[in-house]
Motif scaffolding. Sequence first.
Motif, short mmCIF file in Angstrom:
data_model
loop_
_atom_site.label_atom_id
_atom_site.label_comp_id
_atom_site.label_asym_id
_atom_site.label_seq_id
_atom_site.Cartn_x
_atom_site.Cartn_y
_atom_site.Cartn_z
N LEU A 198 42.07 63.82 18.95
CA LEU A 198 41.12 64.65 19.71
C LEU A 198 41.82 65.53 20.73
CD1 LEU A 198 38.18 62.12 20.28
CD2 LEU A 198 38.21 64.11 18.77
N ASP A 199 42.97 65.06 21.26
CA ASP A 199 43.66 65.87 22.28
C ASP A 199 44.80 66.69 21.69
OD1 ASP A 199 45.29 63.78 21.73
OD2 ASP A 199 45.57 63.11 23.80
N LEU A 200 44.94 66.71 20.38
CA LEU A 200 45.93 67.59 19.76
C LEU A 200 45.47 69.03 20.04
CD1 LEU A 200 48.48 67.70 17.90
CD2 LEU A 200 46.90 67.82 15.96
N GLY A 249 37.17 69.14 20.32
CA GLY A 249 36.58 67.81 20.49
C GLY A 249 35.53 67.48 19.44
N ASN A 250 35.40 68.32 18.41
CA ASN A 250 34.39 68.12 17.35
C ASN A 250 34.82 66.92 16.48
OD1 ASN A 250 32.94 68.21 14.93
ND2 ASN A 250 32.71 70.43 15.03
N ARG A 251 34.24 65.75 16.78
CA ARG A 251 34.71 64.52 16.12
C ARG A 251 34.46 64.51 14.60
NH1 ARG A 251 35.79 59.55 18.98
NH2 ARG A 251 34.72 60.47 20.76
N ARG A 304 37.12 66.60 13.17
CA ARG A 304 38.41 65.88 13.30
C ARG A 304 38.52 64.80 12.23
NH1 ARG A 304 42.62 68.02 16.19
NH2 ARG A 304 41.95 68.72 18.23
N THR A 305 37.40 64.15 11.94
CA THR A 305 37.40 63.09 10.93
C THR A 305 37.73 63.68 9.55
OG1 THR A 305 35.74 61.93 12.22
CG2 THR A 305 36.01 61.21 9.94
N ASP A 306 37.07 64.80 9.23
CA ASP A 306 37.35 65.47 7.95
C ASP A 306 38.81 65.90 7.87
OD1 ASP A 306 34.95 65.24 6.72
OD2 ASP A 306 34.33 67.33 6.99
N ALA A 307 39.32 66.46 8.97
CA ALA A 307 40.70 66.96 8.95
C ALA A 307 41.69 65.82 8.75
CB ALA A 307 41.01 67.72 10.25
N LEU A 308 41.45 64.70 9.41
CA LEU A 308 42.39 63.58 9.28
C LEU A 308 42.32 62.98 7.87
CD1 LEU A 308 44.53 62.15 10.97
CD2 LEU A 308 42.81 60.49 11.67
#
Length: 363
Positions: A164-166, A218-220, A223-227
């Motif tokens: 999230l803080d990347l 901060g769009n979780r 972020r989940t999709d990207a990871l």
Amino acid sequence: MYETSFSQAPFVYEALPTRVVFGSGMRSAVPEEVSRLGISRALILHGRSHDAVHQELQRALGERYAGAFDGARMHTPVDVTEAAMKQVAELSIDGIVAIGGGSTTGLAKAIALRTDLPQIVLPSTYAGSEMTPILGETRGGLKTTQRSLKVLPEVVIYDVDLTLDLPADLSGTSGMNAIAHAVEALYAREANPVISALALQSVRALARALPAISADPGNRPARTDALYGAWLAGICLGSVGMALHHKLCHTLGGSFDLPHASTHALVLPHALAYNAPAVPQVMAQLCDALGVERDAPAALQAINRAIGAPAGLAALGMPQDGIARAVELALANPYWNPRALTSDGLTQLICDAFHGNEPRAYG
Ligand code: NAD
């Protein structure tokens, strides 16, 4: 006539043995995973931006925490590994927990190569190194790469919260680095239907998520999709050989000390445009995954614009007279590639990436 839906060519598929734990907050699983691996003295490797997470894990591990090392650097310099190895010996550790991007993971892998200690890796970028049995090390400015199952982490914990803080710019280019692994897996010499399915799913997830993350880091869900996409891309990188794009990025990064993720982002649309005439079926699949009717390289360049990628390799600090040298190096010891390499074609490609031009047909 009936045709198979996945592949008409014979293929070999070999799965790599890594246990994956995925989800928001899942770093809470570290103590349990440490127990599963029978680790009683863990060394925590972390980047400077993850000291708070390091302290949190130190508390969670209690007596099983042996110490920490925060000196990892890009391209795994051997002198840094040797400094970490001193700590490994002094602290009598029997396992590694690494929190960070490809640089921290690289150090964990370099220690594992020398000791065969088990690794638990918690990635915080989208580089994908945690899924590969590949280690690149730098000695005296020269980078050499090797493959060994010894360096493949036993456990990878993808905690979305650690990303999230990347920073937004690094998130975008690191995500493009992941897309590059997936794209080249589709036309790899060892391409197979399992890896191609993962590659396309990876491109779909990352292409959708990266512009959303750029707008709101901060769009979780994004972020989940990207990871998730980065994980799949890492499997691709670890499973099949890479081609022209990765060769160019290794050459450019090594010769001109360019940042890893941005170099991948800027070269990818052009490298794909170069290979396009040789892999029409892959181009159609990529258009589908990217949600465009035609021109996958242009769609990738549009993502670069959406994530605010640097304007071109010149903006990263590459010297203009480096173009000819890069072409020479890329031709000297090429990776396998679906399309034959020509000096003129590569010069046009690198010139366009240098100036940040739109990708086009390369001769
Ligand atoms: P990196 O690990 O160097 O991280 C880039 C910067 O971002 C660092 O300053 C780091 O401290 C910071 N950072 C990382 N995560 C953060 C977070 N969540 N919040 C804030 N800051 C954060 O960069 P990278 O692109 O992840 O990795 C590049 C390295 O990995 C290169 O050395 C490359 O060769 C290697 N790599 C190896 C493989 C492999 O399979 N062997 C694959 C991909 C990359």
